[in-house]
Design a protein around this motif. Structure first.
Motif, PDB file in Angstrom:
ATOM      1  N   SER A  44       0.842  -1.192   0.000  1.00  0.00           N
ATOM      2  CA  SER A  44       0.000   0.000   0.000  1.00  0.00           C
ATOM      3  C   SER A  44       0.879   1.245   0.000  1.00  0.00           C
ATOM      4  O   SER A  44       2.100   1.152   0.007  1.00  0.00           O
ATOM      5  CB  SER A  44      -0.911   0.004   1.232  1.00  0.00           C
ATOM      6  N   ARG A  45       0.255   2.408   0.046  1.00  0.00           N
ATOM      7  CA  ARG A  45       0.989   3.675   0.140  1.00  0.00           C
ATOM      8  C   ARG A  45       1.004   4.199   1.574  1.00  0.00           C
ATOM      9  O   ARG A  45       1.345   5.346   1.824  1.00  0.00           O
ATOM     10  CB  ARG A  45       0.377   4.706  -0.794  1.00  0.00           C
ATOM     11  N   ASP A  46       0.658   3.340   2.529  1.00  0.00           N
ATOM     12  CA  ASP A  46       0.716   3.697   3.950  1.00  0.00           C
ATOM     13  C   ASP A  46       2.137   3.432   4.431  1.00  0.00           C
ATOM     14  O   ASP A  46       2.480   2.323   4.839  1.00  0.00           O
ATOM     15  CB  ASP A  46      -0.303   2.872   4.734  1.00  0.00           C
ATOM     16  N   LEU A  47       2.970   4.467   4.357  1.00  0.00           N
ATOM     17  CA  LEU A  47       4.399   4.290   4.637  1.00  0.00           C
ATOM     18  C   LEU A  47       4.667   3.823   6.062  1.00  0.00           C
ATOM     19  O   LEU A  47       5.527   2.967   6.282  1.00  0.00           O
ATOM     20  CB  LEU A  47       5.154   5.586   4.353  1.00  0.00           C
ATOM     21  N   GLU A  50       3.854   0.084   6.123  1.00  0.00           N
ATOM     22  CA  GLU A  50       4.764  -0.693   5.285  1.00  0.00           C
ATOM     23  C   GLU A  50       6.180  -0.740   5.857  1.00  0.00           C
ATOM     24  O   GLU A  50       6.808  -1.792   5.878  1.00  0.00           O
ATOM     25  CB  GLU A  50       4.782  -0.134   3.862  1.00  0.00           C
ATOM     26  N   HIS A  74       6.641   9.082  -3.919  1.00  0.00           N
ATOM     27  CA  HIS A  74       5.553   8.107  -4.042  1.00  0.00           C
ATOM     28  C   HIS A  74       4.784   7.881  -2.745  1.00  0.00           C
ATOM     29  O   HIS A  74       3.941   6.992  -2.677  1.00  0.00           O
ATOM     30  CB  HIS A  74       6.092   6.776  -4.551  1.00  0.00           C
ATOM     31  N   TRP A  75       5.074   8.656  -1.711  1.00  0.00           N
ATOM     32  CA  TRP A  75       4.436   8.449  -0.412  1.00  0.00           C
ATOM     33  C   TRP A  75       3.649   9.703  -0.025  1.00  0.00           C
ATOM     34  O   TRP A  75       4.244  10.747   0.205  1.00  0.00           O
ATOM     35  CB  TRP A  75       5.482   8.128   0.651  1.00  0.00           C
ATOM     36  N   PRO A  76       2.321   9.626   0.045  1.00  0.00           N
ATOM     37  CA  PRO A  76       1.526  10.815   0.345  1.00  0.00           C
ATOM     38  C   PRO A  76       1.710  11.342   1.770  1.00  0.00           C
ATOM     39  O   PRO A  76       1.613  12.536   2.001  1.00  0.00           O
ATOM     40  CB  PRO A  76       0.086  10.373   0.111  1.00  0.00           C
ATOM     41  N   HIS A 101      12.654   5.347  -5.984  1.00  0.00           N
ATOM     42  CA  HIS A 101      12.284   3.947  -5.811  1.00  0.00           C
ATOM     43  C   HIS A 101      13.192   3.221  -4.830  1.00  0.00           C
ATOM     44  O   HIS A 101      13.170   1.996  -4.742  1.00  0.00           O
ATOM     45  CB  HIS A 101      12.300   3.227  -7.160  1.00  0.00           C
TER      46      HIS A 101
END
Length: 112
Positions: A44-47, A50, A74-76, A101
């Motif tokens: 997911s984009r939940d840094l 993750e 890439h991380w909101p 990346h």
């Protein structure tokens, strides 16, 4: 006449969160020096979530993780810190110095 087959009783299976999707390769330029290179596939984009999953896997294997650096492209949402195995890990971000990346993890024992 009908035959009945007893079904085994249902049992509760505890939920187990998925572990980090990770592939690692050891690159040791000299004996006693450990360097890791690898690939990581976040779900997911939940840094915060993750990175916690990733660090939970690497912390006992690689040595205590102390800091993590990411490129914010890439991380909101960028958390300032996460909790890993009972200790705080600071999160830093770099836009020009770090590939969008890639990530860097710092450890007491293995370095960067």
């Amino acid at each position: 006449m009908s035959a009945t087959t007893p079904h085994p009783p249902l049992r509760a299976v505890p939920f187990r969160a998925p572990t980090a999707r990770l592939a690692l390769k050891s690159e040791s330029p000299s004996p006693g020096h450990v360097e890791l290179d690898g690939a990581w596939w976040p779900r997911s984009r939940d840094l915060a979530h993750e990175l916690s999953a990733l660090a939970d896997v690497l912390d006992p294997l690689w040595g205590r993780i102390t800091r993590i650096a990411v490129n914010p492209r890439h991380w909101p949402i960028l958390p300032p810190r996460i909790f890993v195995n009972g200790h705080v890990v600071k999160i830093g971000w770099f836009t020009s110095e770090l590939d969008p990346h890639g990530i860097f993890l710092l450890s007491y024992t293995a370095g960067r």
